[in-house]
Scaffold this active site. Structure first.
Site, PDB file in Angstrom:
ATOM      1  N   TYR A  82      -1.663   7.559  15.227  1.00 30.50           N
ATOM      2  CA  TYR A  82      -1.741   8.021  13.843  1.00 30.50           C
ATOM      3  C   TYR A  82      -2.659   9.232  13.691  1.00 30.50           C
ATOM      4  O   TYR A  82      -2.601   9.937  12.681  1.00 30.50           O
ATOM      5  CB  TYR A  82      -2.248   6.915  12.914  1.00 30.50           C
ATOM      6  CG  TYR A  82      -1.398   5.675  12.840  1.00 30.50           C
ATOM      7  CD1 TYR A  82      -0.134   5.606  13.424  1.00 30.50           C
ATOM      8  CD2 TYR A  82      -1.858   4.540  12.185  1.00 30.50           C
ATOM      9  CE1 TYR A  82       0.631   4.461  13.357  1.00 30.50           C
ATOM     10  CE2 TYR A  82      -1.104   3.386  12.113  1.00 30.50           C
ATOM     11  CZ  TYR A  82       0.136   3.343  12.706  1.00 30.50           C
ATOM     12  OH  TYR A  82       0.884   2.195  12.635  1.00 30.50           O
ATOM     13  N   LEU A 221       7.580  -2.797   2.667  1.00 33.32           N
ATOM     14  CA  LEU A 221       8.278  -2.446   1.431  1.00 33.32           C
ATOM     15  C   LEU A 221       9.422  -1.471   1.685  1.00 33.32           C
ATOM     16  O   LEU A 221       9.963  -0.878   0.755  1.00 33.32           O
ATOM     17  CB  LEU A 221       7.286  -1.838   0.424  1.00 33.32           C
ATOM     18  CG  LEU A 221       6.146  -2.766   0.005  1.00 33.32           C
ATOM     19  CD1 LEU A 221       5.163  -2.044  -0.899  1.00 33.32           C
ATOM     20  CD2 LEU A 221       6.681  -4.023  -0.678  1.00 33.32           C
ATOM     21  N   ILE A 260       1.614  -5.278   6.035  1.00 31.22           N
ATOM     22  CA  ILE A 260       0.680  -4.159   6.081  1.00 31.22           C
ATOM     23  C   ILE A 260       1.238  -2.989   5.284  1.00 31.22           C
ATOM     24  O   ILE A 260       1.739  -1.998   5.848  1.00 31.22           O
ATOM     25  CB  ILE A 260       0.401  -3.751   7.547  1.00 31.22           C
ATOM     26  CG1 ILE A 260      -0.001  -4.975   8.371  1.00 31.22           C
ATOM     27  CG2 ILE A 260      -0.702  -2.702   7.633  1.00 31.22           C
ATOM     28  CD1 ILE A 260      -0.010  -4.724   9.850  1.00 31.22           C
ATOM     29  N   LYS A 262       1.238   0.444   3.078  1.00 34.64           N
ATOM     30  CA  LYS A 262       0.397   1.640   3.002  1.00 34.64           C
ATOM     31  C   LYS A 262       0.394   2.164   1.575  1.00 34.64           C
ATOM     32  O   LYS A 262       1.443   2.310   0.962  1.00 34.64           O
ATOM     33  CB  LYS A 262       0.929   2.716   3.954  1.00 34.64           C
ATOM     34  CG  LYS A 262       0.035   3.953   4.077  1.00 34.64           C
ATOM     35  CD  LYS A 262       0.220   4.996   2.989  1.00 34.64           C
ATOM     36  CE  LYS A 262       1.570   5.642   3.013  1.00 34.64           C
ATOM     37  NZ  LYS A 262       1.689   6.693   1.944  1.00 34.64           N
ATOM     38  N   SER A 263      -0.777   2.433   1.034  1.00 34.43           N
ATOM     39  CA  SER A 263      -0.892   3.148  -0.230  1.00 34.43           C
ATOM     40  C   SER A 263      -2.277   3.754  -0.339  1.00 34.43           C
ATOM     41  O   SER A 263      -3.266   3.121   0.016  1.00 34.43           O
ATOM     42  CB  SER A 263      -0.644   2.221  -1.427  1.00 34.43           C
ATOM     43  OG  SER A 263      -0.736   2.977  -2.634  1.00 34.43           O
ATOM     44  N   ARG A 268      -1.886   0.903  -7.012  1.00 37.98           N
ATOM     45  CA  ARG A 268      -0.939   0.249  -6.098  1.00 37.98           C
ATOM     46  C   ARG A 268      -1.679  -0.536  -5.026  1.00 37.98           C
ATOM     47  O   ARG A 268      -1.218  -1.602  -4.615  1.00 37.98           O
ATOM     48  CB  ARG A 268       0.010   1.277  -5.481  1.00 37.98           C
ATOM     49  CG  ARG A 268       1.099   1.727  -6.452  1.00 37.98           C
ATOM     50  CD  ARG A 268       2.254   2.389  -5.719  1.00 37.98           C
ATOM     51  NE  ARG A 268       1.863   3.644  -5.094  1.00 37.98           N
ATOM     52  CZ  ARG A 268       1.874   4.825  -5.693  1.00 37.98           C
ATOM     53  NH1 ARG A 268       2.257   4.914  -6.962  1.00 37.98           N
ATOM     54  NH2 ARG A 268       1.526   5.924  -5.043  1.00 37.98           N
ATOM     55  N   ASN A 272      -0.865  -4.385  -4.539  1.00 40.45           N
ATOM     56  CA  ASN A 272      -0.366  -4.880  -3.255  1.00 40.45           C
ATOM     57  C   ASN A 272      -1.200  -6.032  -2.715  1.00 40.45           C
ATOM     58  O   ASN A 272      -0.692  -6.892  -1.986  1.00 40.45           O
ATOM     59  CB  ASN A 272      -0.338  -3.750  -2.228  1.00 40.45           C
ATOM     60  CG  ASN A 272       0.760  -2.731  -2.489  1.00 40.45           C
ATOM     61  OD1 ASN A 272       1.666  -2.961  -3.284  1.00 40.45           O
ATOM     62  ND2 ASN A 272       0.678  -1.588  -1.826  1.00 40.45           N
TER      63      ASN A 272
END
Length: 306
Positions: A82, A221, A260, A262-263, A268, A272
């Site tokens: 990443y 999601l 897991i 991501k935001s 959010r 989440n």
């Protein structure tokens, strides 16, 4: 041996997180007598909702992590690939949270697929993150053509035996890959795979269930979120006063697996994480299960090389 928490058939609510009585690890007040963690290894509990950090980098990643910790997240997921481990470490330091209160996961690339290479990978990740241990360290991709992922798993077991990591696992491993690791005499505690209502991977999860492998879902999601507009999701969202994303994350939790999302968005992130204290009905649960398309993951781990 890790507890099998990957039930995938339509009776999976019989093995929901509600049945696993544990502590609440978030900074919020518990909304119900319900677990937010599952047992990954003896004495090691993994929060069921974590913060995914790909593709965030630099200041965006540091701020998202710091904000997430303030919002109650205790599980943070990153990877060498990443390119944001330094930023995730900065976000942890910026948050002021004690390292022992966080569950930190990272993953390493194929160049380290050897027993000694895994130790080098760990040292590099720990240095970038600013920590002296990891809660969970994963082989990111099996790269079967290279033929060394079993050695990588043996190296991970050695790190765990030495106390450098609390638990280990793999990511994107198919049943054939997992079988080779098992033949080497190793139990794989966790496999992190792409998983959402349209990409349910039932055969993959059946293997996990049969062999006591915990499932962690990345992209829980979806990649484009199209199914979030399906009546199977919007119906219970309206009925329960929740967002479609909360309904899908709750679906993962009721399958008793790690998710897991991501935001970097503050609201959010809060939403989440706020998926405990309510439950989907049998009808809701089965309707979301029925969104399965049989589509494979976006990347084929037999050919994708990283």
């Amino acid at each position: 041996m890790a507890q099998d928490v990957t039930a995938q058939d339509t009776t999976a609510q019989d093995t929901t997180a509600q049945d696993l009585k544990v502590r609440d690890v978030t900074a919020r007040e518990p909304m119900a007598e319900e677990t937010t963690t599952a047992e990954l290894a003896p004495g090691v509990r993994i929060p069921l909702i974590g913060l995914g950090t790909w593709p965030l980098t630099g200041e965006d990643a540091a701020e998202a992590v710091s904000q997430a910790v303030a919002n109650g997240y205790r599980h943070l997921d990153t990877a060498e690939n990443y390119g944001n481990e330094e930023a995730v470490g900065e976000g942890i330091r910026r948050s002021g949270m004690d390292r022992g209160q966080l569950f930190l996961t990272s993953k390493f690339n194929t160049q380290w697929h050897s027993r000694s290479g895994v130790r080098d990978a760990f040292e590099a990740s720990a240095r970038r993150l600013g920590t002296d241990y990891l809660d969970l360290f994963l082989v990111h991709w099996p790269n079967p053509a290279q033929g060394r992922f079993v050695e990588a798993c043996e190296g991970l077991q050695g790190l765990m035996d030495d106390g450098r990591i609390r638990a280990w696992g793999v990511s994107n491993f198919k049943p054939d890959h997992l079988s080779l690791v098992r033949r080497a005499g190793l139990h794989v505690p966790l496999n992190q795979v792409q998983l959402d209502p349209e990409h349910g991977q039932p055969a993959q999860l059946a293997y996990h269930r049969d062999h006591g492998i915990m499932t962690a879902a990345y992209s829980p999601l979806g990649r484009n979120g199209a199914f979030l507009n399906h009546p199977a999701v919007t119906g219970p969202a309206m009925e329960l006063g929740r967002t479609p994303a909360q309904i899908v994350l709750r679906w993962h939790v009721q399958h008793a697996r790690v998710a897991i999302p991501k935001s970097a968005n503050n609201q959010r992130q809060r939403d989440n994480l706020d998926v405990f204290g309510f439950a989907l009905s049998q009808a809701h649960f089965e309707a979301i299960n029925a969104l399965e398309t049989g589509a494979p993951p976006r990347l084929d781990s037999d050919t994708f090389f990283h």
